[in-house]
Scaffold this motif. Structure first.
Motif, short mmCIF file in Angstrom:
data_model
loop_
_atom_site.label_atom_id
_atom_site.label_comp_id
_atom_site.label_asym_id
_atom_site.label_seq_id
_atom_site.Cartn_x
_atom_site.Cartn_y
_atom_site.Cartn_z
N GLU A 1 3.30 -9.63 14.34
CA GLU A 1 3.47 -10.92 13.67
C GLU A 1 4.41 -10.80 12.46
O GLU A 1 5.19 -11.72 12.19
CB GLU A 1 2.11 -11.46 13.22
CG GLU A 1 1.21 -11.93 14.35
CD GLU A 1 1.73 -13.19 15.05
OE1 GLU A 1 2.66 -13.85 14.52
OE2 GLU A 1 1.21 -13.51 16.13
N ARG A 2 4.36 -9.68 11.78
CA ARG A 2 5.27 -9.48 10.65
C ARG A 2 6.72 -9.32 11.10
O ARG A 2 7.65 -9.57 10.33
CB ARG A 2 4.81 -8.26 9.84
CG ARG A 2 3.54 -8.53 9.04
CD ARG A 2 2.91 -7.27 8.50
NE ARG A 2 3.81 -6.51 7.64
CZ ARG A 2 3.50 -5.33 7.11
NH1 ARG A 2 2.30 -4.78 7.35
NH2 ARG A 2 4.36 -4.70 6.33
N LEU A 3 6.90 -8.90 12.36
CA LEU A 3 8.25 -8.73 12.89
C LEU A 3 8.80 -10.00 13.54
O LEU A 3 10.00 -10.11 13.76
CB LEU A 3 8.26 -7.60 13.92
CG LEU A 3 8.13 -6.17 13.36
CD1 LEU A 3 7.79 -5.20 14.48
CD2 LEU A 3 9.40 -5.75 12.65
N VAL A 4 7.92 -10.95 13.82
CA VAL A 4 8.36 -12.19 14.50
C VAL A 4 9.51 -12.89 13.79
O VAL A 4 10.47 -13.32 14.45
CB VAL A 4 7.16 -13.14 14.72
CG1 VAL A 4 7.64 -14.54 15.06
CG2 VAL A 4 6.26 -12.62 15.83
N PRO A 5 9.49 -13.05 12.46
CA PRO A 5 10.63 -13.73 11.82
C PRO A 5 11.97 -13.06 12.09
O PRO A 5 13.00 -13.74 12.19
CB PRO A 5 10.26 -13.69 10.34
CG PRO A 5 8.78 -13.60 10.31
CD PRO A 5 8.42 -12.74 11.49
N ILE A 6 11.97 -11.73 12.20
CA ILE A 6 13.22 -11.02 12.49
C ILE A 6 13.67 -11.32 13.91
O ILE A 6 14.84 -11.62 14.15
CB ILE A 6 13.04 -9.50 12.30
CG1 ILE A 6 12.62 -9.19 10.86
CG2 ILE A 6 14.33 -8.76 12.64
CD1 ILE A 6 12.24 -7.74 10.64
N VAL A 7 12.73 -11.25 14.86
CA VAL A 7 13.06 -11.55 16.25
C VAL A 7 13.54 -12.99 16.38
O VAL A 7 14.53 -13.28 17.05
CB VAL A 7 11.84 -11.28 17.16
CG1 VAL A 7 12.14 -11.69 18.60
CG2 VAL A 7 11.45 -9.81 17.10
N ARG A 8 12.85 -13.90 15.70
CA ARG A 8 13.23 -15.31 15.75
C ARG A 8 14.63 -15.51 15.17
O ARG A 8 15.42 -16.31 15.69
CB ARG A 8 12.22 -16.15 14.97
CG ARG A 8 12.53 -17.65 15.00
CD ARG A 8 11.46 -18.43 14.25
NE ARG A 8 10.17 -18.37 14.93
CZ ARG A 8 9.04 -17.93 14.37
NH1 ARG A 8 9.04 -17.52 13.10
NH2 ARG A 8 7.92 -17.92 15.06
N GLY A 9 14.94 -14.79 14.12
CA GLY A 9 16.26 -14.94 13.48
C GLY A 9 17.40 -14.37 14.29
O GLY A 9 18.56 -14.73 14.08
N GLY A 10 17.09 -13.46 15.22
CA GLY A 10 18.12 -12.90 16.10
C GLY A 10 18.44 -11.46 15.77
O GLY A 10 18.88 -11.15 14.65
#
Length: 217
Positions: free
Chosen positions: A28-37
């Protein structure tokens, strides 16, 4: 917090970073990075199929399902260990260790990615060195392989710095277009020559039965 599933408790610590078993909380802490590309510029670094080329939110959903599915398929015949890369407590990427029929061949391969803002700082080499320590010192691997598209200069430089030897080329596709792959090979003997003494492994012994590995001695 200790987890019932041993792979989630494994840690590899270096002076610069920690590889921690990729729990759902860390994902979940990595999701923003994945979402950002992550695949944010050409040349595209990943081969097909991979969720990182999908549109958000399908990108995040497919990425998480892939990790959950990989956990459920783990056996002595084939396994994949997923680690979050932590720098000063911040989750900035992932480093995986992958094996097929490890008990027979003793070979592994790796896969990794970093947040765009964390690249170019030597972290790619550090996290690969950490996963190699787990593979060779912790799991008793005989050989580690890696591959990258020939124009993926950062990944190929990491392999060269860590002593891998070129091991031929192949072809794959990325976003539907063919491109050449450079393959790399690192034997245990070569790794031993520059083995680091500042990388610590934690909770590996408890993980061995999940991977079908019998502890030595």
């Amino acid at each position: 917090m200790a987890h019932t599933y041993p792979p989630l408790n494994v840690e590899i610590r270096t002076p610069r970073l920690t590889l921690a078993g990729a729990t759902d909380e860390l994902l979940e802490r990595l999701v923003p990075i994945v979402r950002g590309g992550i695949a944010d510029a050409e040349p595209w670094p990943f081969d097909d199929p991979i969720s990182f080329y999908a549109d958000s939110p399908e990108r995040e959903w497919r990425w998480m399902r892939g990790i959950w599915g990989g956990r459920s398929r783990m056996s002595a015949d084939a396994w994949r260990l997923y680690f979050a890369v932590l720098v000063d407590g911040e989750a900035v990427g992932m480093q995986d260790l992958i094996a097929t029929d490890f008990t027979r061949f003793g070979t592994v391969s790796s896969f990794s990615w970093l947040a765009p803002g964390s690249r170019g700082k030597g972290l790619g080499t550090e996290m690969r060195a950490a996963i190699l320590q787990l593979a060779f010192a912790g799991l008793g691997a005989r050989e580690a392989g890696s591959d990258a598209f020939t124009d993926n200069a950062p990944s190929n430089r990491v392999s060269q710095r860590l002593g891998y030897e070129r091991n031929g080329t192949d072809w794959d596709t990325r976003r539907g277009q063919t491109a050449q792959i450079q393959r790399w090979r690192l034997t245990r003997e070569v790794w031993e020559r520059s083995r680091r003494d500042d990388i610590e492994l934690g909770n590996v012994a408890e993980c061995l039965p999940v991977l079908g590995i019998t502890p030595e001695g």
